[in-house]
Design a protein around this motif. Structure first.
Motif, PDB file in Angstrom:
ATOM      1  N   ILE A  15       0.835  -1.198   0.000  1.00  0.00           N
ATOM      2  CA  ILE A  15       0.000   0.000   0.000  1.00  0.00           C
ATOM      3  C   ILE A  15       0.874   1.255   0.000  1.00  0.00           C
ATOM      4  O   ILE A  15       0.449   2.332  -0.413  1.00  0.00           O
ATOM      5  N   GLY A  16       2.135   1.108   0.410  1.00  0.00           N
ATOM      6  CA  GLY A  16       3.056   2.238   0.366  1.00  0.00           C
ATOM      7  C   GLY A  16       3.198   2.828  -1.026  1.00  0.00           C
ATOM      8  O   GLY A  16       3.386   4.033  -1.191  1.00  0.00           O
ATOM      9  N   ARG A  17       3.119   1.966  -2.040  1.00  0.00           N
ATOM     10  CA  ARG A  17       3.191   2.470  -3.418  1.00  0.00           C
ATOM     11  C   ARG A  17       2.017   3.393  -3.720  1.00  0.00           C
ATOM     12  O   ARG A  17       2.165   4.402  -4.427  1.00  0.00           O
ATOM     13  N   SER A  18       0.824   3.082  -3.175  1.00  0.00           N
ATOM     14  CA  SER A  18      -0.332   3.970  -3.354  1.00  0.00           C
ATOM     15  C   SER A  18      -0.111   5.300  -2.650  1.00  0.00           C
ATOM     16  O   SER A  18      -0.533   6.350  -3.147  1.00  0.00           O
ATOM     17  N   HIS A  19       0.545   5.274  -1.488  1.00  0.00           N
ATOM     18  CA  HIS A  19       0.871   6.530  -0.813  1.00  0.00           C
ATOM     19  C   HIS A  19       1.759   7.391  -1.703  1.00  0.00           C
ATOM     20  O   HIS A  19       1.600   8.617  -1.757  1.00  0.00           O
ATOM     21  N   LEU A  20       2.694   6.752  -2.377  1.00  0.00           N
ATOM     22  CA  LEU A  20       3.570   7.482  -3.292  1.00  0.00           C
ATOM     23  C   LEU A  20       2.773   8.077  -4.451  1.00  0.00           C
ATOM     24  O   LEU A  20       2.841   9.291  -4.713  1.00  0.00           O
ATOM     25  N   ILE A  21       2.018   7.230  -5.136  1.00  0.00           N
ATOM     26  CA  ILE A  21       1.311   7.665  -6.342  1.00  0.00           C
ATOM     27  C   ILE A  21       0.270   8.733  -6.037  1.00  0.00           C
ATOM     28  O   ILE A  21       0.193   9.771  -6.712  1.00  0.00           O
ATOM     29  N   GLU A  22      -0.535   8.481  -5.009  1.00  0.00           N
ATOM     30  CA  GLU A  22      -1.670   9.364  -4.728  1.00  0.00           C
ATOM     31  C   GLU A  22      -1.354  10.475  -3.732  1.00  0.00           C
ATOM     32  O   GLU A  22      -1.998  11.528  -3.774  1.00  0.00           O
ATOM     33  N   GLY A  23      -0.389  10.216  -2.828  1.00  0.00           N
ATOM     34  CA  GLY A  23      -0.158  11.173  -1.757  1.00  0.00           C
ATOM     35  C   GLY A  23       1.030  12.084  -1.942  1.00  0.00           C
ATOM     36  O   GLY A  23       0.925  13.308  -1.794  1.00  0.00           O
ATOM     37  N   TYR A  24       2.171  11.500  -2.300  1.00  0.00           N
ATOM     38  CA  TYR A  24       3.399  12.295  -2.319  1.00  0.00           C
ATOM     39  C   TYR A  24       3.745  12.863  -3.683  1.00  0.00           C
ATOM     40  O   TYR A  24       4.205  14.011  -3.789  1.00  0.00           O
ATOM     41  N   VAL A  25       3.520  12.115  -4.744  1.00  0.00           N
ATOM     42  CA  VAL A  25       3.801  12.645  -6.080  1.00  0.00           C
ATOM     43  C   VAL A  25       2.956  13.893  -6.386  1.00  0.00           C
ATOM     44  O   VAL A  25       3.494  14.902  -6.855  1.00  0.00           O
ATOM     45  N   PRO A  26       1.636  13.885  -6.102  1.00  0.00           N
ATOM     46  CA  PRO A  26       0.850  15.100  -6.366  1.00  0.00           C
ATOM     47  C   PRO A  26       1.186  16.261  -5.420  1.00  0.00           C
ATOM     48  O   PRO A  26       0.790  17.392  -5.684  1.00  0.00           O
ATOM     49  N   ASN A  27       1.892  15.963  -4.337  1.00  0.00           N
ATOM     50  CA  ASN A  27       2.282  16.997  -3.371  1.00  0.00           C
ATOM     51  C   ASN A  27       3.788  17.197  -3.370  1.00  0.00           C
ATOM     52  O   ASN A  27       4.416  17.374  -2.315  1.00  0.00           O
ATOM     53  N   ALA A  28       4.362  17.190  -4.566  1.00  0.00           N
ATOM     54  CA  ALA A  28       5.826  17.282  -4.685  1.00  0.00           C
ATOM     55  C   ALA A  28       6.369  18.617  -4.193  1.00  0.00           C
ATOM     56  O   ALA A  28       7.571  18.728  -3.909  1.00  0.00           O
ATOM     57  N   ASP A  29       5.514  19.622  -4.076  1.00  0.00           N
ATOM     58  CA  ASP A  29       5.950  20.905  -3.528  1.00  0.00           C
ATOM     59  C   ASP A  29       5.967  20.888  -2.002  1.00  0.00           C
ATOM     60  O   ASP A  29       6.400  21.862  -1.373  1.00  0.00           O
ATOM     61  N   LYS A  30       5.517  19.785  -1.413  1.00  0.00           N
ATOM     62  CA  LYS A  30       5.426  19.683   0.046  1.00  0.00           C
ATOM     63  C   LYS A  30       6.304  18.569   0.618  1.00  0.00           C
ATOM     64  O   LYS A  30       6.736  18.643   1.768  1.00  0.00           O
ATOM     65  N   TYR A  31       6.521  17.515  -0.157  1.00  0.00           N
ATOM     66  CA  TYR A  31       7.247  16.340   0.325  1.00  0.00           C
ATOM     67  C   TYR A  31       8.284  15.865  -0.698  1.00  0.00           C
ATOM     68  O   TYR A  31       8.089  16.014  -1.902  1.00  0.00           O
ATOM     69  N   LYS A  32       9.321  15.241  -0.166  1.00  0.00           N
ATOM     70  CA  LYS A  32      10.262  14.503  -1.008  1.00  0.00           C
ATOM     71  C   LYS A  32      10.491  13.149  -0.350  1.00  0.00           C
ATOM     72  O   LYS A  32      10.973  13.067   0.789  1.00  0.00           O
ATOM     73  N   VAL A  33      10.119  12.083  -1.053  1.00  0.00           N
ATOM     74  CA  VAL A  33      10.359  10.734  -0.546  1.00  0.00           C
ATOM     75  C   VAL A  33      11.812  10.384  -0.840  1.00  0.00           C
ATOM     76  O   VAL A  33      12.206  10.254  -1.997  1.00  0.00           O
ATOM     77  N   VAL A  34      12.591  10.244   0.224  1.00  0.00           N
ATOM     78  CA  VAL A  34      14.036  10.043   0.071  1.00  0.00           C
ATOM     79  C   VAL A  34      14.459   8.617   0.375  1.00  0.00           C
ATOM     80  O   VAL A  34      15.613   8.251   0.122  1.00  0.00           O
TER      81      VAL A  34
END
Length: 364
Positions: A15-34
Motif C-alpha cells: 500500500i506504500g506504493r499507493s501513498h507514493l502515487i496518490e499522496g506524495y507525487v501530487p504533493n511534490a511541492d510539500k514532500y520529497k520521498v528520500v
C-alpha cells in the motif's frame, strides 16, 4: 531545498506504493520521498527504481538512524505498534496505515507516547476526502442539515482465496481482524466523522465467505451520542463491489456515490426538505473549491499541520473511535449483549479483542 519540503521514508512497498502515487507525487511541492524500507529486496528495488528513490533499507532500525523527518508506516498490522513507538522515540513525525494498532490498550499507550514526542502522528483514513464528502461535512457542520435521524453504512466488497493467499492475511496473529479491521473500518469512520460518536452497539460477526480465521461478514445496530440510530453491514462476498452511505437528517438526506474505494470523491446526492433548504445549501457551496480525493488531500493537510497552518487532519482520537467499534463488535457478537462506548480499561477486550486461543501467537 525549501524547509517547507518535508523528507519522507515509506516503510512497506505494498500500500506504500499507493501513498507514493496518490499522496506524495501530487504533493511534490510539500514532500520529497528520500527512502523506502521493505523486507523484500526485489520489491524494494522495483518501487525505488520506479520512483527514482535512492535510499533503500531492509532494516527499520537502520532507517530510524537517518535524518528523514517523516516515517510513513505501510506494513502489516501486527507490527504497527512497535514501529510507531520506535519512530516517535526517534523524534520522527509518523504516518500510519489502518488499523493503527491491535488493541485499545496499545492505542492508549500510543497516545501517551505522542504527548512526550517531538513529532506528530497521523493515522490514515483517506476515504474522508474528496468533493462529495467535503460538501456533506460542510452542510452538516453549518447546521443546515438539522437533527440527525438515522444512518446506514454498507461495505459490500469481494475477496477470494487468491487475496488470502498472502500469508499474513486472514489470520488473527497478523491481520488482527477481518472485514471489520481491514475493510469496513473506513466506512464506519465516515459515519462517526459525519454524524458523531457511537454510544451503543449490538453486533454480530461471522465467517461465511472464505476459509479464514477472521470474520468476513458483519452487521450491527447502533445508537449515536446524538440519539440518532445507525446500521452497519459488511461482507466480502458481494458479487458487485460498492460502498454505500445514506444519512437522514431533519432537513436533508444524503447518499454517497457507490464507488467502493473512494466514496468521498464524486458528489453525493443531496436531497433537501424544501426549496428554502436548497437555497441555503446553494449559498453555502457557491464558491466551492475542488478537494482532491483520498491520500492527496490527507497528505496535503498533514503538511499544513506540520507547518502550523492547521490541525492534524486525522488523529489518534479518531483511530480510537474506529477501534472501539471493532472492539464492541467482537464483544457484542461473543456475548450477545449491547456494548456501551467509550470503552474503558476495565472492559474485557480492552487489552485484546483477539480470541484467547490466538493471543499468544499474536503477541509474538
Amino acid at each position: 531545498m525549501s524547509n517547507e519540503i518535508k523528507t519522507v521514508a515509506v516503510v512497506g512497498c505494498g500500500i506504500g506504493r499507493s501513498h507514493l502515487i496518490e499522496g506524495y507525487v501530487p504533493n511534490a511541492d510539500k514532500y520529497k520521498v528520500v527512502a523506502l524500507c521493505d523486507l523484500n529486496p526485489e520489491r524494494l528495488n522495483a518501487v525505488a527504481d520506479e520512483f527514482g528513490i535512492e535510499g533503500r533499507y531492509t532494516s527499520f532500525d537502520e532507517l530510524l538512524k537517518t535524518d528523514v523527518e517523516i516515517i510513513d508506516i505501510c506494513t502489516p498490522p501486527m507490527v504497527h505498534y512497535g514501529q510507531i513507538i520506535a519512530a516517535l522515540e526517534a523524534g520522527k513525525h509518523v504516518v500510519c496505515e489502518k488499523p493503527l494498532v491491535g488493541s485499545l490498550a496499545q492505542l492508549d499507550e500510543i497516545v501517551a507516547a505522542e504527548k512526550k514526542a517531538k513529532g506528530k502522528l497521523m493515522p490514515i483514513f483517506q476515504y474522508r476526502y474528496g468533493d462529495g464528502i467535503e460538501q456533506v461535512k460542510k452542510i452538516i457542520d453549518s447546521g443546515i442539515a438539522g437533527t440527525p435521524y438515522v444512518a446506514t453504512a454498507e461495505t459490500l466488497w469481494k475477496r477470494t482465496a487468491e487475496y488470502y493467499a498472502v500469508p499474513w492475511r486472514g489470520k488473527w496473529a497478523t491481520e488482527l481482524g477481518g472485514v471489520l479491521m481491514t475493510h469496513a473500518i473506513h466506512i464506519h469512520d465516515i459515519i462517526t466523522y459525519l454524524m458523531g460518536p457511537i454510544s451503543g452497539l449490538f453486533g454480530r460477526v461471522a465467517t461465511r465467505v472464505n476459509d479464514i480465521e477472521v470474520e468476513d461478514c458483519i452487521s450491527a445496530s447502533c445508537e449515536l451520542e446524538s440519539g440518532a440510530l445507525a446500521s452497519l453491514t459488511a461482507t466480502l462476498g458481494s458479487q458487485e463491489e460498492i460502498s454505500r452511505i445514506r444519512l437522514a437528517f431533519s432537513n436533508v438526506t444524503f447518499e454517497s456515490d457507490h464507488a467502493p474505494y473512494s466514496p468521498g470523491g464524486k458528489l453525493w446526492r443531496i436531497i433537501p426538505a424544501s426549496p428554502e433548504v436548497q437555497a441555503q445549501i446553494d449559498a453555502l457551496l457557491k464558491d466551492w473549491v475542488h478537494v482532491p480525493e483520498r491520500f492527496q488531500t490527507q497528505m496535503a493537510r498533514f503538511h499544513d499541520a506540520l507547518m502550523g497552518r492547521g490541525p492534524v487532519p486525522v488523529t489518534s482520537a479518531d483511530s480510537r473511535r474506529a477501534l472501539e467499534i471493532v472492539t464492541a463488535f467482537y464483544h457484542s457478537s461473543e456475548t450477545h449483549t449491547e456494548v456501551r462506548l467509550p470503552i474503558a480499561p476495565d472492559h474485557p477486550k480492552y487489552k485484546s479483542w483477539v480470541p484467547a486461543q490466538f493471543r499468544k501467537e499474536a503477541a509474538q
